[in-house]
Design a protein around this motif. Structure first.
Motif, mmCIF file in Angstrom:
data_model
loop_
_atom_site.group_PDB
_atom_site.id
_atom_site.type_symbol
_atom_site.label_atom_id
_atom_site.label_comp_id
_atom_site.label_asym_id
_atom_site.label_seq_id
_atom_site.Cartn_x
_atom_site.Cartn_y
_atom_site.Cartn_z
ATOM 1 N N PRO A 191 0.811 -1.220 0.000
ATOM 2 C CA PRO A 191 0.000 0.000 0.000
ATOM 3 C C PRO A 191 0.846 1.272 0.000
ATOM 4 N N ARG A 192 0.302 2.308 -0.641
ATOM 5 C CA ARG A 192 0.914 3.636 -0.610
ATOM 6 C C ARG A 192 -0.203 4.660 -0.467
ATOM 7 N N TRP A 193 -0.054 5.529 0.513
ATOM 8 C CA TRP A 193 -1.070 6.545 0.772
ATOM 9 C C TRP A 193 -0.671 7.813 0.035
ATOM 10 N N MET A 194 -1.415 8.152 -1.007
ATOM 11 C CA MET A 194 -1.073 9.240 -1.907
ATOM 12 C C MET A 194 -1.791 10.528 -1.507
ATOM 13 N N ILE A 195 -1.043 11.641 -1.466
ATOM 14 C CA ILE A 195 -1.580 12.951 -1.106
ATOM 15 C C ILE A 195 -0.890 14.013 -1.950
ATOM 16 N N THR A 196 -1.429 15.230 -1.930
ATOM 17 C CA THR A 196 -0.830 16.333 -2.681
ATOM 18 C C THR A 196 -0.825 17.597 -1.822
ATOM 19 N N SER A 197 -0.212 18.646 -2.368
ATOM 20 C CA SER A 197 -0.212 19.944 -1.694
ATOM 21 C C SER A 197 -1.633 20.462 -1.495
ATOM 22 N N ALA A 198 -2.547 20.084 -2.388
ATOM 23 C CA ALA A 198 -3.914 20.596 -2.352
ATOM 24 C C ALA A 198 -4.862 19.749 -1.521
ATOM 25 N N SER A 199 -4.407 18.592 -1.023
ATOM 26 C CA SER A 199 -5.275 17.777 -0.159
ATOM 27 C C SER A 199 -5.637 18.599 1.076
ATOM 28 N N THR A 200 -6.875 18.457 1.532
ATOM 29 C CA THR A 200 -7.322 19.339 2.611
ATOM 30 C C THR A 200 -8.428 18.699 3.427
ATOM 31 N N ALA A 201 -8.621 19.208 4.627
ATOM 32 C CA ALA A 201 -9.768 18.833 5.448
ATOM 33 C C ALA A 201 -10.925 19.774 5.125
#
Length: 448
Positions: A191-201
């Motif tokens: 598994p790899r948990w992918m995120i970006t600068s724009a990911s947000t709550a």
């Protein structure tokens, strides 16, 4: 020459001059760069951007198994260790449409054969010098030249690895599943948990009609049409830190000492059949690590805000210093390590939010020191003292922060150049809650 493969990241066909980061080391790729070898066990974060400038960055968290300790708590499922034998090979591919690194998933026969081909060529790539040795603390030039380091540099490297371990030792699958959601799984089932600068709550998203579209579940879409991750952070409401139904003095004291709110948060994330609160505390520590590192590496605004919310909650507690000594010690130890590495980001970590060099943090630390001195007078907080002393000494030396403002003269005579003396008084400090900002307890009448 005999090659003994070690855990390796393979990144074939990466365009030259791409901004790449592994943990806290960043560099610009060259045509000769095909990956990173000798990955140590534990959590790692690989991220990239089209340039070093403030372009959109994306990355993924993944875990390298320690073959000598298969019982490590952070590996909880079969997918976390993969299905094959031998060294772990993590293959990433460059997506030309989105200009990001993504896992080679193996969704088709063609992709599975591609993965097998890359692994079969690993020895040749290694011998050709196209795999750079993992470094935790080295200049970009050192990474690119793949240079042999001397004994002093090895000591620095070992220190860097200890730092990274201390910055990630509370991360776990449970923490990442809660915050990020389901991972992407590669061709080997890892598994790899992918995120970006724009990911947000959701709470950090500005809903501006006509300017942004959102999916029904609240997740946004980035400029390239990809579905963005919506973070599920711990619920922290700093404007209401008292129990339901609290009135009068209880409510006022809970607003000044947020220990009840911290305890309630720990309780929410502790299994109902458990009397040990360590699991709930570990969730908080893990989120402190995730938010700090994501803000530092991806310049993610939402993670920075949650890191600040967590620290404000913890550092404005008083009773919890005695009630949760081990937790408070661990928070201070982690915070010191984070501050020591926050300048790994060009321009400085606090520059992300333009918060005047972390002045917000100085105010919370001043309050925490005052609260600690109050509880230490009754013999509490003893195991917190050593970590607090180290943190105080470091911020005094690096930032010139005095965490004992009561020792500063606030009123006195100032002699001017012409010899005249005038009486001066330092303004009241909102952060220190002095003067007009001092808290008061008000008893309400029977009519309320």
């Amino acid at each position: 020459m005999s090659i003994h493969p070690t855990p390796t990241i393979l990144i074939p066909h990466l365009p030259p001059k791409t901004f790449v980061g592994i943990d806290l080391v960043t560099f610009t790729s060259t045509a000769n760069f095909h990956g990173i070898r000798d990955l140590p066990p534990g959590w790692h974060f690989l991220y990239s951007g089209t340039t070093e400038a403030l372009s959109l960055r994306s990355g993924g968290w993944f875990y390298v198994q320690d073959n000598e300790d298969n019982t490590r708590r952070t590996v909880a499922t079969r997918t976390a260790t993969g299905t094959g034998s031998g060294p772990e090979i993590f293959i990433w591919k460059w997506d030309v449409d989105t200009e990001t690194l993504v896992p080679l998933k193996g969704d088709s026969n063609a992709e599975r054969q591609e993965a097998m081909r890359f692994k079969a060529n690993l020895g040749m790539i290694w011998q050709a010098g196209k795999l750079f040795r993992y470094r935790s603390r080295v200049t970009a030039q050192g990474v690119q030249k793949n240079q042999v380091v001397d004994e002093e540099d090895e000591e620095i490297e070992e220190e860097g690895r200890r730092d990274w371990s201390g910055l990630t030792d509370r991360l776990s699958q449970d923490v990442l599943l809660r915050i990020v959601g389901d991972p992407e799984v590669d061709a080997d089932g890892r598994p790899r948990w992918m995120i970006t600068s724009a990911s947000t709550a959701r709470r950090d998203t500005d809903d501006i009609p006509g300017l942004a579209s959102a999916e029904p579940d609240g997740a946004g879409v980035d400029g390239m049409g990809r579905q963005e991750v919506e973070f599920s952070f711990l619920p922290i409401e700093l404007r209401k830190t008292w129990r339901e139904g609290a009135i009068g003095r209880e409510r006022t004291e809970a607003a000044q000492d947020k220990s009840w709110a911290l305890g309630d948060l720990v309780k929410q994330y502790t299994p109902t059949d458990s009397t040990n609160h360590s699991e709930g505390e570990t969730q908080i520590l893990g989120e402190l690590q995730f938010t700090f590192l994501t803000a530092l590496t991806l310049l993610n605004f939402s993670c920075l805000q949650q890191w600040k919310r967590l620290l404000e909650l913890i550092l404005t507690c008083r009773a919890a210093i005695a009630e949760r000594e081990s937790f408070m010690r661990d928070v201070l130890r982690l915070l010191l390590l984070q501050l020591q590495r926050c300048d790994d980001l060009e321009g400085g970590f606090f520059a992300i939010d333009a918060d005047e060099g972390g002045e917000f943090l100085r105010g919370w630390l001043v309050r925490f020191v005052r609260s600690f001195e109050e509880v230490s007078h009754v013999g509490a907080g003893s195991i917190v003292k050593d970590e607090l002393d180290k943190l105080e000494a470091w911020v005094r030396n690096e930032y010139e922060w005095d965490l004992h403002p009561e020792g500063v003269l606030r009123r006195g005579l100032l002699q001017l150049e012409d010899g005249e003396e005038v009486e001066m008084e330092m303004a009241d400090d909102e952060d220190e809650e002095t003067g007009e900002y001092a808290p008061t307890v008000v008893e309400l009448g029977s009519g309320f």
